[in-house]
Write an enzyme that holds these catalytic residues in place. Sequence first.
Site: not given
Ligand code: AMP
Length: 545
Positions: A185, A330, A439, A444
């Site tokens: 990640t 994940e 906040k 929020w």
């Molecule tokens: P990654 O593991 O790099 O794909 O990042 C995952 C994170 O991207 C998630 O936990 C979210 O915070 C964000 N994310 C993924 N898809 C979306 C979406 N459609 N809208 C908002 N945030 C998203």
Amino acid sequence: MRGLMMDTPLLISSIIDHGATVYADREIVSQTVEGPIHRYTYAHARARSKQLANALASLGVHAGDRIATIAWNGHRHFEIYYAVSGMGAICHTLNPRLHPVQLDYIVNHAEDSYIFTDLTFVPLLEAIADKLTSVQGVVVMTDRANMPDTSLSNALCYEELIDNHSDEFAWPQFDENTASSLCYTSGTTGNPKGVLYSHRSTVLHSYGLALPDSMQLGEGHCVLPIVPMFHANAWGIPYAAPMTGVKLVMPGPRLDGASLTRLMTDEDVTMTAGVPSVFLGLLNHLEETNTRVPSLERVVIGGAAASQSMITAFEQKLGVEVRHAWGMTEMSPLGTVSVLKPDMRDAPEADRYEVQGKQGRPVFGVEMKIVDDDAKLLPHDGKAFGDLSVRGPWVCSGYYRMDHSPAHDADGWFATGDVATIDESWYMQITDRKKDLIKSGGEWISSVELENLASGHPEIAQAAVIAVPHEKWDERPLLIAVPKENASPTKETIQEYLAGLVPKWWVPDDVVFVDSLPLGATGKVLKTKLREQYASPHSGTPPKE
Ligand code: AMP
């Protein structure tokens, strides 16, 4: 009593076998790094994957060894996915957009024995080569004619490597829970963490991807994954493609609007998938040149929130359906997809777009819940927001070589770090990353919602909202916006616009106009960078993480 059904293991090799036999003539078309378009079939791709598996065996690669790739989406990368996992080794995709320090940490942590690289990333590897402790050799993914002069010792040429080997290779059969691939990640704090997928999780995730209210894949489709194969395995598309018989089109390094438009038009692409920032480039290009991609039916937007203005631009101007999706590395990564329920299809436009703006409903295989700070379940009323947790057969149960994961609880739930609402129909909406919520005066404010609304302003192309420290209110929102070309919005007009859409105390105290927003390794806006840049001058206090 046990059922009397065959215990056939769910293996990645069975996917390419299916594609190479049932959809033998279906094409994989790649924009190569070298320049020309490459075109072949699933049958040919499997033959070359088997040649590569034989070559890897001859190099001494064994089951369980980690083999890294640092490469764009292309046919050779596809072959490596299947050869490495198929022979029982682990395909470890490296994200070239990471900082070199993170890259060498990741390679050493995974103890990769070989790295396969596109020509583009040879200089990157040369720069970190002396820090890589486990790597025995580098394979440059090209032919002899294009082999670069390189300081990398032990650099092999991909085409030469596989040329001398047979395309007969019996895929070994083993436990479906065996590790198949590894992806770290791109965490913004601490060291990157390794997510170790299994054959079983990958095959089940591919079924999930193919479902009608998910990505709806099938032989009638031609799919171009813009999302890179180094970002959560291109969301699993390279696995689901031979399973379902879609024609696969790989864009290589050319991700600009003009190149994508050309490739999609030439190959009759019906569906594409990627993060909002690449679609921004594509939409701009289509608007500027007044063109469309006639074959394009659907886009899947995920990885970051798709704004209402992006959804309406695709649907109203281009007649392309948007499926907003959410997931995480994940989670293999698919979690939810927003598709309108049948009884919503005739709803007023505004109501439909509101639902499509949400991140959607869980795909079968993903359980989800929202909880408050005391781990108490929150209602599904579309208003109560809390920590989003998930579990399921393609959600990670821990991190690679990490004894303890603070994100996993005793009941097997994984805390995503996202804050969300869930409504009565199970549509989930991300309010924020937990660390990005603002906040103000004990209440929020959702940065995602403000960004979404601000990007709906006719003069704004892209927007990000961060918290800045404030003496009285603790935190206040700051809007950082990229104006559209030839537009000159003012702070006052934007504030006025937002005041008509959100409670007064949500309206950002300040608006900063910039030429572009900093993007991270997976194409998402880097809020940590914005906080570093803008959080301190406003308050005199150091930036918050
Ligand atoms: P990654 O593991 O790099 O794909 O990042 C995952 C994170 O991207 C998630 O936990 C979210 O915070 C964000 N994310 C993924 N898809 C979306 C979406 N459609 N809208 C908002 N945030 C998203």
